[in-house]
Design a protein around this motif. Structure first.
Motif, PDB file in Angstrom:
ATOM      1  N   ALA A  12      53.162  84.796  94.343  1.00  7.84           N
ATOM      2  CA  ALA A  12      54.167  83.907  94.927  1.00  7.84           C
ATOM      3  C   ALA A  12      55.374  83.773  93.996  1.00  7.84           C
ATOM      4  CB  ALA A  12      53.558  82.543  95.225  1.00  7.84           C
ATOM      5  N   ALA A  13      55.127  83.666  92.702  1.00  4.75           N
ATOM      6  CA  ALA A  13      56.223  83.591  91.730  1.00  4.75           C
ATOM      7  C   ALA A  13      57.033  84.884  91.737  1.00  4.75           C
ATOM      8  CB  ALA A  13      55.675  83.314  90.333  1.00  4.75           C
ATOM      9  N   SER A  14      56.355  85.986  91.881  1.00  5.71           N
ATOM     10  CA  SER A  14      57.027  87.283  91.939  1.00  5.71           C
ATOM     11  C   SER A  14      57.927  87.371  93.173  1.00  5.71           C
ATOM     12  CB  SER A  14      55.993  88.406  91.952  1.00  5.71           C
ATOM     13  OG  SER A  14      56.615  89.642  92.044  1.00  5.71           O
ATOM     14  N   THR A  15      57.450  86.850  94.307  1.00  2.00           N
ATOM     15  CA  THR A  15      58.275  86.880  95.510  1.00  2.00           C
ATOM     16  C   THR A  15      59.501  85.984  95.354  1.00  2.00           C
ATOM     17  OG1 THR A  15      56.972  85.165  96.618  1.00  2.00           O
ATOM     18  CG2 THR A  15      56.359  87.451  97.062  1.00  2.00           C
ATOM     19  N   HIS A  61      64.377  87.014 104.492  1.00  2.00           N
ATOM     20  CA  HIS A  61      63.573  86.213 105.420  1.00  2.00           C
ATOM     21  C   HIS A  61      62.093  86.573 105.297  1.00  2.00           C
ATOM     22  CE1 HIS A  61      61.850  85.249 109.416  1.00  2.00           C
ATOM     23  NE2 HIS A  61      62.534  84.135 109.220  1.00  2.00           N
ATOM     24  N   ASP A  62      61.784  87.864 105.289  1.00  2.00           N
ATOM     25  CA  ASP A  62      60.397  88.315 105.171  1.00  2.00           C
ATOM     26  C   ASP A  62      59.775  87.886 103.845  1.00  2.00           C
ATOM     27  OD1 ASP A  62      60.691  89.464 107.647  1.00  2.00           O
ATOM     28  OD2 ASP A  62      60.899  91.521 106.886  1.00  2.00           O
ATOM     29  N   THR A  63      60.557  87.963 102.776  1.00  2.00           N
ATOM     30  CA  THR A  63      60.059  87.572 101.457  1.00  2.00           C
ATOM     31  C   THR A  63      59.736  86.083 101.409  1.00  2.00           C
ATOM     32  OG1 THR A  63      61.319  89.345 100.412  1.00  2.00           O
ATOM     33  CG2 THR A  63      60.587  87.571  98.973  1.00  2.00           C
ATOM     34  N   ARG A  64      60.620  85.289 101.991  1.00  2.00           N
ATOM     35  CA  ARG A  64      60.368  83.836 102.026  1.00  2.00           C
ATOM     36  C   ARG A  64      59.116  83.513 102.831  1.00  2.00           C
ATOM     37  NH1 ARG A  64      66.548  81.967 103.032  1.00  2.00           N
ATOM     38  NH2 ARG A  64      67.220  82.062 100.859  1.00  2.00           N
ATOM     39  N   ASN A  65      58.970  84.173 103.979  1.00  2.00           N
ATOM     40  CA  ASN A  65      57.774  83.949 104.801  1.00  2.00           C
ATOM     41  C   ASN A  65      56.512  84.350 104.053  1.00  2.00           C
ATOM     42  OD1 ASN A  65      59.107  82.872 106.963  1.00  2.00           O
ATOM     43  ND2 ASN A  65      59.218  84.796 108.087  1.00  2.00           N
ATOM     44  N   HIS A  66      56.558  85.477 103.386  1.00  2.00           N
ATOM     45  CA  HIS A  66      55.398  85.953 102.637  1.00  2.00           C
ATOM     46  C   HIS A  66      55.034  84.973 101.526  1.00  2.00           C
ATOM     47  CE1 HIS A  66      52.487  88.799 101.244  1.00  2.00           C
ATOM     48  NE2 HIS A  66      53.027  88.825 100.045  1.00  2.00           N
ATOM     49  N   ARG A  67      56.043  84.464 100.837  1.00  2.00           N
ATOM     50  CA  ARG A  67      55.802  83.493  99.763  1.00  2.00           C
ATOM     51  C   ARG A  67      55.137  82.239 100.320  1.00  2.00           C
ATOM     52  NH1 ARG A  67      58.338  79.254  97.039  1.00  2.00           N
ATOM     53  NH2 ARG A  67      57.687  79.191  94.871  1.00  2.00           N
ATOM     54  N   ARG A  68      55.648  81.751 101.440  1.00  2.00           N
ATOM     55  CA  ARG A  68      55.040  80.561 102.060  1.00  2.00           C
ATOM     56  C   ARG A  68      53.579  80.809 102.418  1.00  2.00           C
ATOM     57  NH1 ARG A  68      59.906  80.432 105.458  1.00  2.00           N
ATOM     58  NH2 ARG A  68      61.420  79.215 104.300  1.00  2.00           N
ATOM     59  N   LEU A  70      51.529  82.917 101.020  1.00  2.00           N
ATOM     60  CA  LEU A  70      50.747  82.970  99.787  1.00  2.00           C
ATOM     61  C   LEU A  70      50.476  81.580  99.232  1.00  2.00           C
ATOM     62  CD1 LEU A  70      52.486  85.979  98.051  1.00  2.00           C
ATOM     63  CD2 LEU A  70      50.101  85.896  98.770  1.00  2.00           C
ATOM     64  N   LEU A  71      51.494  80.731  99.253  1.00  2.00           N
ATOM     65  CA  LEU A  71      51.308  79.376  98.736  1.00  2.00           C
ATOM     66  C   LEU A  71      50.333  78.575  99.595  1.00  2.00           C
ATOM     67  CD1 LEU A  71      54.956  78.538  97.641  1.00  2.00           C
ATOM     68  CD2 LEU A  71      52.990  79.043  96.170  1.00  2.00           C
ATOM     69  N   ARG A  72      50.397  78.752 100.907  1.00  2.00           N
ATOM     70  CA  ARG A  72      49.431  78.072 101.782  1.00  2.00           C
ATOM     71  C   ARG A  72      48.019  78.566 101.508  1.00  2.00           C
ATOM     72  NH1 ARG A  72      53.550  78.514 105.842  1.00  2.00           N
ATOM     73  NH2 ARG A  72      52.586  80.417 106.606  1.00  2.00           N
ATOM     74  N   LYS A  73      47.895  79.868 101.304  1.00  2.13           N
ATOM     75  CA  LYS A  73      46.577  80.434 101.020  1.00  2.13           C
ATOM     76  C   LYS A  73      46.035  79.884  99.699  1.00  2.13           C
ATOM     77  CE  LYS A  73      44.055  84.695 101.146  1.00  2.13           C
ATOM     78  NZ  LYS A  73      44.097  86.047 101.661  1.00  2.13           N
ATOM     79  N   ALA A  74      46.865  79.826  98.688  1.00  7.44           N
ATOM     80  CA  ALA A  74      46.442  79.283  97.392  1.00  7.44           C
ATOM     81  C   ALA A  74      46.032  77.821  97.539  1.00  7.44           C
ATOM     82  CB  ALA A  74      47.569  79.419  96.372  1.00  7.44           C
ATOM     83  N   GLU A  75      46.782  77.078  98.346  1.00  8.43           N
ATOM     84  CA  GLU A  75      46.455  75.665  98.557  1.00  8.43           C
ATOM     85  C   GLU A  75      45.105  75.520  99.261  1.00  8.43           C
ATOM     86  OE1 GLU A  75      48.260  72.148 101.262  1.00  8.43           O
ATOM     87  OE2 GLU A  75      49.708  73.237 100.015  1.00  8.43           O
ATOM     88  N   ARG A  76      44.860  76.339 100.269  1.00  9.61           N
ATOM     89  CA  ARG A  76      43.561  76.291 100.968  1.00  9.61           C
ATOM     90  C   ARG A  76      42.417  76.636 100.036  1.00  9.61           C
ATOM     91  NH1 ARG A  76      46.312  79.204 105.016  1.00  9.61           N
ATOM     92  NH2 ARG A  76      45.220  81.070 104.363  1.00  9.61           N
ATOM     93  N   MET A  77      42.651  77.576  99.136  1.00  4.87           N
ATOM     94  CA  MET A  77      41.584  78.017  98.242  1.00  4.87           C
ATOM     95  C   MET A  77      41.263  76.969  97.183  1.00  4.87           C
ATOM     96  SD  MET A  77      42.449  82.027  97.865  1.00  4.87           S
ATOM     97  CE  MET A  77      40.870  82.463  97.184  1.00  4.87           C
TER      98      MET A  77
END
Length: 82
Positions: A12-15, A61-68, A70-77
């Motif tokens: 996510a930081a990389s994105t 736009h795609d990069t921002r969506n991908h980052r979001r 990833l962050l949601r996935k990390a939060e769920r985990m």
């Protein structure tokens, strides 16, 4: 799980860095488009710059969506189950 979470967070930081690079490229394209318009450049050049602008906006736009995602996935985990 912690290793996966760390990888997701680093990705996510990389994105975020990637998005910053795309934003910089967009600034350059906008400058080039302005200079091309002022100089009366050939339509091929103008079209190429417009295409680059669209492609960079799409990538941003795609990069921002991908980052979001990833962050949601990390939060769920990291949420405790139960």
């Amino acid at each position: 799980m912690t290793d996966i979470n760390a990888l997701i967070t680093r990705t996510a930081a990389s994105t975020r860095r990637c998005s910053a690079s795309i934003a910089e490229a967009l600034r350059h394209v906008h400058q080039a488009r302005q200079l091309a318009a002022e100089a009366g450049c050939a339509p091929k050049i103008t079209a190429a710059l417009e295409r680059a602008d669209r492609n960079l906006h799409d990538a941003q736009h795609d990069t921002r969506n991908h980052r979001r995602q990833l962050l949601r996935k990390a939060e769920r985990m990291t949420k405790p189950h139960g």
